[in-house]
Design an enzyme around this catalytic site. Structure first.
Site, PDB file in Angstrom:
ATOM      1  N   THR A   9       0.934  -0.634   0.266  1.00 49.97           N
ATOM      2  CA  THR A   9       0.047   0.205  -0.627  1.00 49.97           C
ATOM      3  C   THR A   9       0.758   1.286   0.534  1.00 49.97           C
ATOM      4  O   THR A   9       1.787   1.428   0.597  1.00 49.97           O
ATOM      5  CB  THR A   9      -0.664  -0.421   1.241  1.00 49.97           C
ATOM      6  OG1 THR A   9      -1.274   1.143   0.808  1.00 49.97           O
ATOM      7  CG2 THR A   9       0.063  -0.242   2.446  1.00 49.97           C
ATOM      8  N   ASP A  10       0.351   2.481   0.025  1.00 50.01           N
ATOM      9  CA  ASP A  10       0.716   3.778  -0.539  1.00 50.01           C
ATOM     10  C   ASP A  10       1.241   4.663   0.701  1.00 50.01           C
ATOM     11  O   ASP A  10       1.654   5.157   0.842  1.00 50.01           O
ATOM     12  CB  ASP A  10       0.424   4.541  -1.168  1.00 50.01           C
ATOM     13  CG  ASP A  10      -1.076   4.635  -0.946  1.00 50.01           C
ATOM     14  OD1 ASP A  10      -0.966   4.279   0.362  1.00 50.01           O
ATOM     15  OD2 ASP A  10      -1.712   5.809  -1.097  1.00 50.01           O
ATOM     16  N   GLU A  11       0.726   3.745   2.300  1.00 52.11           N
ATOM     17  CA  GLU A  11       0.363   3.625   3.244  1.00 52.11           C
ATOM     18  C   GLU A  11       2.286   3.938   3.944  1.00 52.11           C
ATOM     19  O   GLU A  11       2.285   4.315   4.976  1.00 52.11           O
ATOM     20  CB  GLU A  11      -0.698   3.531   5.002  1.00 52.11           C
ATOM     21  CG  GLU A  11      -1.921   3.905   4.103  1.00 52.11           C
ATOM     22  CD  GLU A  11      -2.789   3.616   5.017  1.00 52.11           C
ATOM     23  OE1 GLU A  11      -2.900   3.220   6.253  1.00 52.11           O
ATOM     24  OE2 GLU A  11      -4.023   3.732   4.839  1.00 52.11           O
ATOM     25  N   TYR A  15      -1.357  -1.091  11.199  1.00 55.70           N
ATOM     26  CA  TYR A  15      -1.507  -1.110  10.024  1.00 55.70           C
ATOM     27  C   TYR A  15      -0.476  -0.710   8.967  1.00 55.70           C
ATOM     28  O   TYR A  15       0.072  -2.039   8.572  1.00 55.70           O
ATOM     29  CB  TYR A  15      -2.965  -0.763   9.466  1.00 55.70           C
ATOM     30  CG  TYR A  15      -3.563  -0.824   8.141  1.00 55.70           C
ATOM     31  CD1 TYR A  15      -3.331  -1.998   7.583  1.00 55.70           C
ATOM     32  CD2 TYR A  15      -3.034   0.730   6.918  1.00 55.70           C
ATOM     33  CE1 TYR A  15      -3.742  -2.205   6.509  1.00 55.70           C
ATOM     34  CE2 TYR A  15      -3.272   0.041   5.730  1.00 55.70           C
ATOM     35  CZ  TYR A  15      -3.233  -1.144   4.790  1.00 55.70           C
ATOM     36  OH  TYR A  15      -3.588  -1.352   3.836  1.00 55.70           O
ATOM     37  N   LYS A  46       2.280  -3.351   7.291  1.00 54.24           N
ATOM     38  CA  LYS A  46       2.123  -3.608   6.075  1.00 54.24           C
ATOM     39  C   LYS A  46       3.698  -3.387   5.537  1.00 54.24           C
ATOM     40  O   LYS A  46       3.954  -3.698   4.402  1.00 54.24           O
ATOM     41  CB  LYS A  46       1.149  -2.796   5.046  1.00 54.24           C
ATOM     42  CG  LYS A  46       0.073  -3.073   4.727  1.00 54.24           C
ATOM     43  CD  LYS A  46      -0.879  -4.745   4.414  1.00 54.24           C
ATOM     44  CE  LYS A  46      -1.060  -4.442   2.639  1.00 54.24           C
ATOM     45  NZ  LYS A  46      -1.198  -5.557   2.606  1.00 54.24           N
TER      46      LYS A  46
END
Ligand code: NAD
Ligand code: TDX
Length: 340
Positions: free
Chosen positions: A120-122, A144, A148
């Site tokens: 994810t971009d997060e 989270y 990731k």
């Protein structure tokens, strides 16, 4: 080709399975999903009779189960995916997102097969100006995002250390059909339709980049077939939006589509306490996908929002069964066993 899709009963996984079965009728797709609160087999009810689709209920952390499944490639979506839940309890996030990914990397290594790890971009964290590219450092801020980022780095290490054929994708915020109504866009639509308050965290000025789920599925399909082993690919919508603007747009769209005036819908907006550690802005540079594969988002934001609101209006029974909890009975009805 026999593809193991993990987390296929969730939002993006179910859209991806539908995309793959339509695009490659000769492929076999196995959907491995634990059916956590986020897994809903109703998302795939139209595919149940397709002979080259198979559902396996199980945990990606279950190495014995993985050993017993035959496949040529893995597309790994399964995860705990909601930031707010990771703030309340990070335990399932570390288990599924980190240990679960490790189990899949190990089986891919043993089978010498390709694995697409959906990150994810997060993982990059927040950025004030400009955008992150694939070599930017990872600075995750929520439990989270940290889970990731951990799995993303472990995937990378399996390529560097073991030569595993793994490809990593980092996508921005998805929206579209079958998204669980805890996430911003479906939550706003469902609350608007039921005349309930619409919570906006903090000042509502946080920025996310939004991509229609079908465009994401197309990108993962390309990466599965053409991605470079060990490569990382940003998948972005080039569509930055402030939360408050999205909320207003959704409320006005629901008002128009239900033949109501906008005022009472906009009046549902309720500013609430901010999310702890709330990332201010996400922005990624998706030009590598465009340069290498000619991929770009095909669905404009206005078009995507219209389609999404239409879908939630037409599928009220689907999201009402989630809100009431009745969706948990679907697996039992189909398979004669309880989901939990
Ligand atoms: P989701 O929460 O809708 O679905 C997750 C699925 O994984 C569910 O069906 C759940 O039952 C399953 N699952 C959870 N733990 C499992 C386990 N231990 N074993 C097997 N199955 C398990 O998530 P989503 O929004 O569809 O996201 C899919 C993937 O894409 C995730 O890896 C997420 O990090 C990533 N991603 C999501 C977005 C987004 O905007 N939604 C953006 C970028 C990346
Ligand atoms: O009620 C809400 N009010 C609100 O203001 C909710 C649920 C969210 N928000 C804000 C928080 C975020 O700034 O809206 C933005 C979007 O929130 P989410 O839908 O929870 O998504 P986000 O936290 O951005 O993470 C999503 O995108 C990246 C997915 O859930 C992740 O799985 C993905 O990796």
């Amino acid at each position: 080709m026999k593809i193991l899709v993990t987390g296929g009963a969730g939002f993006i996984g179910s859209n991806f399975i539908r995309h793959m079965l339509k695009s490659y009728p000769e492929y076999e797709v196995i959907n491995l999903d634990l059916l956590t609160y986020a897994g809903n087999l109703e998302n795939l009810s139209d595919l149940e009779d397709i002979p080259n689709y198979r559902f396996v209920k199980g945990d990606i952390c279950d190495r014995g189960l993985l050993e017993g499944i035959g496949f040529d490639a893995i597309v790994h979506f399964a995860a705990e995916s909601h930031v707010d839940r990771s703030i309340l309890d990070s335990t399932p996030f570390l288990r599924t997102n980190v240990i679960g990914t490790q189990c899949l990397l190990d089986i891919a290594r043993k089978r010498r097969c390709r694995m697409v790890h959906v990150s994810t971009d997060e993982v990059y964290g927040s950025i004030e100006k400009g955008s992150f590219h694939e070599e930017s450092p990872l600075m995750p801020n929520s439990p989270y995002a940290a889970s990731k980022a951990s799995s993303d780095l472990i995937a990378r290490s399996y390529h560097e250390t073991h030569g595993l054929d793994v490809v990593i994708t980092r996508c921005s915020n998805n929206y579209g059909p079958y998204q669980f109504p805890e996430k911003l866009i479906p939550l706003v639509i469902a609350n608007a339709i039921r005349n309930k308050p619409v919570p906006v965290y903090g000042d509502g000025l946080n920025v996310r980049d939004w991509l229609f789920v079908g465009d994401h599925c197309r990108a993962v399909d390309i990466v599965l077939h053409k991605g470079r082993a060990g490569g990382v690919y940003n998948i972005g919508g080039k569509n930055e939006q402030k939360n408050i603007d999205i909320v207003r747009k959704l409320l006005m769209t629901v008002a128009r589509k239900t033949g109501s005036s906008e005022g009472p819908f906009l009046g549902l907006i309720t500013f609430v306490k901010d999310r702890p550690g709330h990332d201010r802005r996400y922005a990624i540079d998706p030009s590598k996908m465009e340069r290498e594969f000619g991929w770009g988002p095909a669905t404009g934001f206005d078009e995507g929002i219209e389609a999404t609101v239409d879908w939630y209006l037409a599928h009220r029974a689907w999201w009402e069964r989630i809100i009431s909890g009745a969706y948990r009975e679907y697996y039992q009805l189909q398979y004669g066993k309880k989901a939990d």
